[in-house]
Design a protein around this motif. Structure first.
Motif, PDB file in Angstrom:
ATOM      1  N   UNK A   1       0.818  -1.212   0.000  1.00 39.62           N
ATOM      2  CA  UNK A   1       0.000   0.000   0.000  1.00 39.62           C
ATOM      3  C   UNK A   1       0.854   1.265   0.000  1.00 39.62           C
ATOM      4  N   UNK A   2       0.330   2.323  -0.597  1.00 39.95           N
ATOM      5  CA  UNK A   2       1.031   3.607  -0.576  1.00 39.95           C
ATOM      6  C   UNK A   2       1.178   4.103   0.854  1.00 39.95           C
ATOM      7  N   UNK A   3       0.161   3.877   1.646  1.00 42.04           N
ATOM      8  CA  UNK A   3       0.169   4.267   3.057  1.00 42.04           C
ATOM      9  C   UNK A   3       0.144   2.993   3.896  1.00 42.04           C
ATOM     10  N   UNK A   4       1.274   2.654   4.499  1.00 42.55           N
ATOM     11  CA  UNK A   4       1.370   1.386   5.241  1.00 42.55           C
ATOM     12  C   UNK A   4       0.571   1.410   6.540  1.00 42.55           C
ATOM     13  N   UNK A   5       0.006   2.543   6.888  1.00 41.67           N
ATOM     14  CA  UNK A   5      -0.913   2.578   8.018  1.00 41.67           C
ATOM     15  C   UNK A   5      -2.096   1.635   7.757  1.00 41.67           C
ATOM     16  N   UNK A   6      -2.400   1.400   6.486  1.00 40.65           N
ATOM     17  CA  UNK A   6      -3.473   0.458   6.145  1.00 40.65           C
ATOM     18  C   UNK A   6      -3.168  -0.949   6.663  1.00 40.65           C
ATOM     19  N   UNK A   7      -1.892  -1.317   6.705  1.00 46.78           N
ATOM     20  CA  UNK A   7      -1.521  -2.634   7.233  1.00 46.78           C
ATOM     21  C   UNK A   7      -1.797  -2.678   8.735  1.00 46.78           C
ATOM     22  N   UNK A   8      -1.492  -1.594   9.435  1.00 48.09           N
ATOM     23  CA  UNK A   8      -1.781  -1.547  10.865  1.00 48.09           C
ATOM     24  C   UNK A   8      -3.285  -1.634  11.106  1.00 48.09           C
ATOM     25  N   UNK A   9      -4.071  -0.942  10.307  1.00 45.90           N
ATOM     26  CA  UNK A   9      -5.530  -0.990  10.437  1.00 45.90           C
ATOM     27  C   UNK A   9      -6.030  -2.412  10.195  1.00 45.90           C
ATOM     28  N   UNK A  10      -5.492  -3.090   9.175  1.00 40.79           N
ATOM     29  CA  UNK A  10      -5.883  -4.472   8.891  1.00 40.79           C
ATOM     30  C   UNK A  10      -5.517  -5.384  10.061  1.00 40.79           C
ATOM     31  N   UNK A  11      -4.280  -5.279  10.540  1.00 35.46           N
ATOM     32  CA  UNK A  11      -3.855  -6.114  11.664  1.00 35.46           C
ATOM     33  C   UNK A  11      -4.702  -5.846  12.907  1.00 35.46           C
ATOM     34  N   UNK A  12      -5.000  -4.585  13.169  1.00 35.11           N
ATOM     35  CA  UNK A  12      -5.859  -4.251  14.314  1.00 35.11           C
ATOM     36  C   UNK A  12      -7.248  -4.868  14.149  1.00 35.11           C
ATOM     37  N   UNK A  13      -7.804  -4.814  12.936  1.00 37.50           N
ATOM     38  CA  UNK A  13      -9.151  -5.348  12.713  1.00 37.50           C
ATOM     39  C   UNK A  13      -9.206  -6.858  12.905  1.00 37.50           C
ATOM     40  N   UNK A  14      -8.064  -7.522  12.731  1.00 37.47           N
ATOM     41  CA  UNK A  14      -7.990  -8.976  12.903  1.00 37.47           C
ATOM     42  C   UNK A  14      -7.565  -9.369  14.319  1.00 37.47           C
ATOM     43  N   UNK A  15      -7.267  -8.387  15.155  1.00 35.04           N
ATOM     44  CA  UNK A  15      -6.810  -8.669  16.513  1.00 35.04           C
ATOM     45  C   UNK A  15      -5.392  -9.206  16.557  1.00 35.04           C
ATOM     46  N   UNK A  16      -4.598  -8.870  15.549  1.00 38.34           N
ATOM     47  CA  UNK A  16      -3.240  -9.404  15.417  1.00 38.34           C
ATOM     48  C   UNK A  16      -2.160  -8.479  15.958  1.00 38.34           C
TER      49      UNK A  16
END
Length: 135
Positions: free
Chosen positions: A12-27
Motif C-alpha cells: 500500500x502507498x500508506x502502510x498505516x493500512x496494514x496496521x488498520x488491517x492487523x488491528x481489525x484482525x486482533x493481530x
C-alpha cells in the motif's frame, strides 16, 4: 471470487493500512508500528496484498530460504471481506509461487483453521512449538 479485487506484490502507498488491517484482525497485541509492519513485509521472501480499489483488505506473506522450504504466515482478510474467496485466492497464489520456485510451502495454524487449510491440500505433519518472549 470478486472480480474487483486486485492482487499484487506492491504494498500500500500508506502502510498505516496494514496496521488498520492487523488491528481489525486482533493481530497487533504487541503494538507493532506502521514502520515495523512495513519492514516485516519488505523483509519477507514474498508478500502478496489484496486491494478493493485503494483499500488494503487482505495480505499473505512467505518467509523462506528460497531453496527448500517456505513458511506461509500473516494470511488475513479484513472482517468485512471474509468468506468471499479472497483468502483462498491469496493462498492459491502463494502456493503457485512456491511451486514455481520449487520450495515446499508450510504453515502453522490454530486447530479451528485445520479444515480450511486441508481443503487447500495441506496436511498435518509435525507438532509446532513456540517460545513466548516478553516484548
Amino acid at each position: 471470487m470478486n472480480q474487483r479485487i486486485c492482487y499484487t506484490i506492491k504494498g500500500p502507498k500508506d502502510f498505516n493500512q496494514m496496521r488498520v488491517l492487523y488491528d481489525s484482525l486482533g493481530w497487533n497485541s504487541i503494538n507493532l508500528t506502521t514502520d515495523e509492519l512495513k519492514k516485516m513485509c519488505e523483509q519477507s521472501w514474498y508478500t502478496l496484498y489484496a486491494f478493493d480499489a485503494d483499500e488494503l483488505i487482505g495480505t499473505a506473506r512467505v518467509i523462506s530460504d528460497g531453496i527448500i522450504t517456505a513458511t506461509i504466515c500473516g494470511v488475513g482478510v479484513a472482517p468485512a471481506y471474509q468468506s468471499k474467496g479472497i483468502g483462498k485466492e491469496l493462498m492459491n497464489r502463494i502456493i503457485k509461487y512456491c511451486e514455481k520456485q520449487r520450495v515446499i510451502p508450510q504453515l502453522m495454524c490454530v486447530d479451528s483453521l485445520k479444515p480450511y487449510y486441508e481443503s487447500l491440500g495441506f496436511e498435518e505433519f509435525a507438532t509446532a512449538m513456540v517460545k513466548r518472549i516478553n516484548r
